[in-house]
Enzyme design. Structure first.
Site, PDB file in Angstrom:
ATOM      1  N   ALA A  66       0.877  -1.173   0.000  1.00 40.99           N
ATOM      2  CA  ALA A  66       0.000   0.000   0.000  1.00 40.99           C
ATOM      3  C   ALA A  66       0.913   1.221   0.000  1.00 40.99           C
ATOM      4  CB  ALA A  66      -0.875  -0.025   1.237  1.00 40.99           C
ATOM      5  N   GLY A 111       0.435  -4.883   1.066  1.00 38.16           N
ATOM      6  CA  GLY A 111      -0.756  -4.903   0.213  1.00 38.16           C
ATOM      7  C   GLY A 111      -0.521  -5.610  -1.118  1.00 38.16           C
ATOM      8  N   GLU A 114      -0.888  -9.218  -0.378  1.00 38.95           N
ATOM      9  CA  GLU A 114      -2.325  -9.442  -0.136  1.00 38.95           C
ATOM     10  C   GLU A 114      -3.109  -9.456  -1.450  1.00 38.95           C
ATOM     11  OE1 GLU A 114      -2.174  -6.166   2.665  1.00 38.95           O
ATOM     12  OE2 GLU A 114      -3.041  -7.432   4.217  1.00 38.95           O
ATOM     13  N   GLU A 134       4.329  -5.112   7.400  1.00 43.02           N
ATOM     14  CA  GLU A 134       3.594  -4.001   8.017  1.00 43.02           C
ATOM     15  C   GLU A 134       4.046  -3.686   9.444  1.00 43.02           C
ATOM     16  OE1 GLU A 134       2.234  -6.373   6.201  1.00 43.02           O
ATOM     17  OE2 GLU A 134       0.631  -5.598   4.942  1.00 43.02           O
TER      18      GLU A 134
HETATM   19  N1  DAK Z   1       4.660   3.107  -0.914  1.00 48.01           N
HETATM   20  C1  DAK Z   1       5.036   4.246  -1.494  1.00 48.01           C
HETATM   21  N2  DAK Z   1       6.186   4.344  -2.189  1.00 48.01           N
HETATM   22  C2  DAK Z   1       6.963   3.263  -2.273  1.00 48.01           C
HETATM   23  C3  DAK Z   1       6.605   2.029  -1.664  1.00 48.01           C
HETATM   24  C4  DAK Z   1       5.377   1.976  -0.941  1.00 48.01           C
HETATM   25  N3  DAK Z   1       4.926   0.851  -0.377  1.00 48.01           N
HETATM   26  N4  DAK Z   1       7.578   1.131  -1.917  1.00 48.01           N
HETATM   27  C5  DAK Z   1       8.500   1.791  -2.657  1.00 48.01           C
HETATM   28  N5  DAK Z   1       8.134   3.058  -2.875  1.00 48.01           N
HETATM   29  C6  DAK Z   1       8.846   4.083  -3.626  1.00 48.01           C
HETATM   30  C7  DAK Z   1      10.061   4.571  -2.856  1.00 48.01           C
HETATM   31  O1  DAK Z   1       9.680   5.556  -1.911  1.00 48.01           O
HETATM   32  C8  DAK Z   1      10.913   5.126  -3.971  1.00 48.01           C
HETATM   33  O2  DAK Z   1      10.391   6.380  -4.352  1.00 48.01           O
HETATM   34  P1  DAK Z   1      11.401   7.650  -4.632  1.00 48.01           P
HETATM   35  O3  DAK Z   1      12.176   7.812  -3.377  1.00 48.01           O
HETATM   36  O4  DAK Z   1      12.254   7.194  -5.778  1.00 48.01           O
HETATM   37  O5  DAK Z   1      10.472   8.786  -4.964  1.00 48.01           O
HETATM   38  C9  DAK Z   1      10.634   4.186  -5.124  1.00 48.01           C
HETATM   39  O6  DAK Z   1       9.407   3.534  -4.803  1.00 48.01           O
HETATM   40  C10 DAK Z   1      11.704   3.123  -5.280  1.00 48.01           C
HETATM   41  O7  DAK Z   1      11.884   2.479  -4.016  1.00 48.01           O
HETATM   42  P2  DAK Z   1      13.319   2.327  -3.329  1.00 48.01           P
HETATM   43  O8  DAK Z   1      14.233   3.413  -3.741  1.00 48.01           O
HETATM   44  O9  DAK Z   1      13.064   2.138  -1.862  1.00 48.01           O
HETATM   45  O10 DAK Z   1      13.807   0.974  -3.992  1.00 48.01           O
HETATM   46  P3  DAK Z   1      14.821  -0.097  -3.374  1.00 48.01           P
HETATM   47  O11 DAK Z   1      15.142  -1.038  -4.466  1.00 48.01           O
HETATM   48  O12 DAK Z   1      15.951   0.559  -2.644  1.00 48.01           O
HETATM   49  O13 DAK Z   1      13.964  -0.883  -2.262  1.00 48.01           O
HETATM   50  C11 DAK Z   1      11.953  -1.989  -1.421  1.00 48.01           C
HETATM   51  C12 DAK Z   1      12.836  -1.653  -2.669  1.00 48.01           C
HETATM   52  C13 DAK Z   1      10.704  -2.685  -1.931  1.00 48.01           C
HETATM   53  C14 DAK Z   1      12.739  -2.959  -0.516  1.00 48.01           C
HETATM   54  C15 DAK Z   1      11.658  -0.691  -0.659  1.00 48.01           C
HETATM   55  O14 DAK Z   1      11.109   0.280  -1.591  1.00 48.01           O
HETATM   56  C16 DAK Z   1      10.656  -0.881   0.430  1.00 48.01           C
HETATM   57  O15 DAK Z   1      10.997  -1.360   1.505  1.00 48.01           O
HETATM   58  N6  DAK Z   1       9.401  -0.457   0.183  1.00 48.01           N
HETATM   59  C17 DAK Z   1       8.362  -0.519   1.170  1.00 48.01           C
HETATM   60  C18 DAK Z   1       7.906  -1.944   1.287  1.00 48.01           C
HETATM   61  C19 DAK Z   1       6.842  -2.095   2.344  1.00 48.01           C
HETATM   62  O16 DAK Z   1       7.072  -1.830   3.528  1.00 48.01           O
HETATM   63  N7  DAK Z   1       5.673  -2.509   1.903  1.00 48.01           N
HETATM   64  C20 DAK Z   1       4.556  -2.661   2.758  1.00 48.01           C
HETATM   65  C21 DAK Z   1       3.823  -1.369   2.762  1.00 48.01           C
HETATM   66  S1  DAK Z   1       2.654  -1.376   4.095  1.00 48.01           S
HETATM   67  C22 DAK Z   1      -4.117  -0.935   6.446  1.00 48.01           C
HETATM   68  C23 DAK Z   1      -4.265  -0.962   5.107  1.00 48.01           C
HETATM   69  C24 DAK Z   1      -3.271  -1.431   4.318  1.00 48.01           C
HETATM   70  C25 DAK Z   1      -2.093  -1.830   4.881  1.00 48.01           C
HETATM   71  C26 DAK Z   1      -1.937  -1.792   6.231  1.00 48.01           C
HETATM   72  C27 DAK Z   1      -2.933  -1.366   7.029  1.00 48.01           C
HETATM   73  N8  DAK Z   1      -5.119  -0.436   7.242  1.00 48.01           N
HETATM   74  C28 DAK Z   1      -5.816   0.705   6.779  1.00 48.01           C
HETATM   75  C29 DAK Z   1      -5.331  -0.921   8.564  1.00 48.01           C
HETATM   76  C30 DAK Z   1      -1.031  -2.232   4.035  1.00 48.01           C
HETATM   77  C31 DAK Z   1       0.213  -1.886   4.362  1.00 48.01           C
HETATM   78  C32 DAK Z   1       1.302  -2.043   3.452  1.00 48.01           C
HETATM   79  O17 DAK Z   1       1.220  -2.571   2.374  1.00 48.01           O
END
Ligand code: DAK
Length: 261
Positions: A66, A111, A114, A134
């Site tokens: 997400a 997400g 999911e 998360e």
């Molecule tokens: N959201 C927004 N931007 C993201 C992103 C994300 N999930 N993942 C990556 N990006 C963006 C980065 O910010 C970066 O943007 P710029 O800085 O270039 O503008 C670009 O994509 C490239 O990412 P990186 O530079 O970080 O690329 P790397 O190869 O170094 O790293 C990575 C790749 C996938 C390991 C890293 O980007 C990363 O850790 N991303 C986040 C992964 C993550 O934590 N995903 C889970 C997100 S939380 C809920 C509803 C929904 C949810 C929870 C609760 N409720 C309402 C209760 C769901 C939650 C999630 O999904």
């Protein structure tokens, strides 16, 4: 169909929906979620679409989760709305009257994992990485991860993955049942299309009834599930495809062309 964040392409009986936001690793904001839901609901109406492939643009990610930028400042009320929007789109996929295959290019996190789990079959590149990170962000999964992951991999493994936020590779995901096929990265779309084409050649209503019986039946007790299966089975006998499929077998004909009627 005109969209900002997704692309929809058609190849014979197959529709390919590509989440096209590679600069953010295809992260799901509200607009992306709404576009996916809208596209799928429309594709569901077309008789000549028999299988849908859902994938992410670029080489690096299916969906990296997400959109953290959008989520960062949510109030609890808006967080509930966001979760309900995501859950509704994922339920649309699960209940869609067509099989949906996730073609997982790279990261499928939070997400994104999911979203893949709501699809019927998951085909992953050997470079894919999956997980529910998360808790590292101070939240719990919100698009069904706490519900679908244990159903796929068992409660203990789901808790291990969710509590630790561990990111696993494609081979491990295959081993625990989180994905169903792992293929060489360069062959991902070709292999997903091959699978889709095989399914598209089968009788569409029989495939749909199978999806329904599996999805609904496995959420209930065995006796109710078997009764549901019997109903689904019975309804396939109202189709021309059942008559044609069985006649072709008895007449030793190969290559039945199912009409979806
Ligand atoms: N959201 C927004 N931007 C993201 C992103 C994300 N999930 N993942 C990556 N990006 C963006 C980065 O910010 C970066 O943007 P710029 O800085 O270039 O503008 C670009 O994509 C490239 O990412 P990186 O530079 O970080 O690329 P790397 O190869 O170094 O790293 C990575 C790749 C996938 C390991 C890293 O980007 C990363 O850790 N991303 C986040 C992964 C993550 O934590 N995903 C889970 C997100 S939380 C809920 C509803 C929904 C949810 C929870 C609760 N409720 C309402 C209760 C769901 C939650 C999630 O999904």
């Amino acid at each position: 169909m005109e969209f900002r964040y997704i692309r929809v392409e058609r190849e014979e009986y197959i529709a390919i929906v590509t989440i096209d936001r590679p600069q953010a690793l295809n992260a799901l904001n509200t607009a992306v979620l709404i576009e996916i839901g809208t596209a799928l609901k429309e594709l569901a109406l077309y008789d000549d679409v028999r299988v849908i492939i859902l994938t992410g643009a670029g080489d690096k990610a299916f969906v990296a989760g997400a959109d953290i930028g959008e989520m960062a400042n949510l109030t609890p009320v808006r967080a509930r709305e966001f979760a309900l929007t995501g859950q509704a789109v994922l339920s649309t996929i699960e209940d869609l009257p067509k099989p949906v295959i996730a073609a997982i290019t790279g990261y499928a996190l939070g997400g994104g994992c999911e979203l893949a789990m709501a699809c019927d079959i998951r085909v992953a590149s050997d470079k894919a990485k999956l997980g529910q990170p998360e808790v590292s962000l101070g939240v719990c999964p919100g698009f069904g991860g706490t519900q679908r992951l244990p159903r796929l991999v068992g409660k203990g493994m789901a808790k291990k993955l969710i509590f630790t936020g561990e990111i696993i590779d494609a081979a491990t995901a295959l081993q625990i049942g989180l994905v169903d096929m792992v293929v060489p990265h360069a062959e991902l779309m070709a292999r997903a299309k091959e699978l889709a084409a095989t399914i598209a050649q089968k009788a569409p209503f029989a495939v749909l009834q199978s999806k329904l019986a599996i999805n609904r039946g496995t959420e209930t007790d065995l006796a109710t599930g078997l009764a549901l299966e019997a109903e689904c089975f019975a309804q396939t006998f109202s189709t021309e495809d059942q008559k044609e499929g069985m006649r072709a077998f008895l007449e030793k004909k190969k290559n039945v062309q199912f009409k979806g009627k």
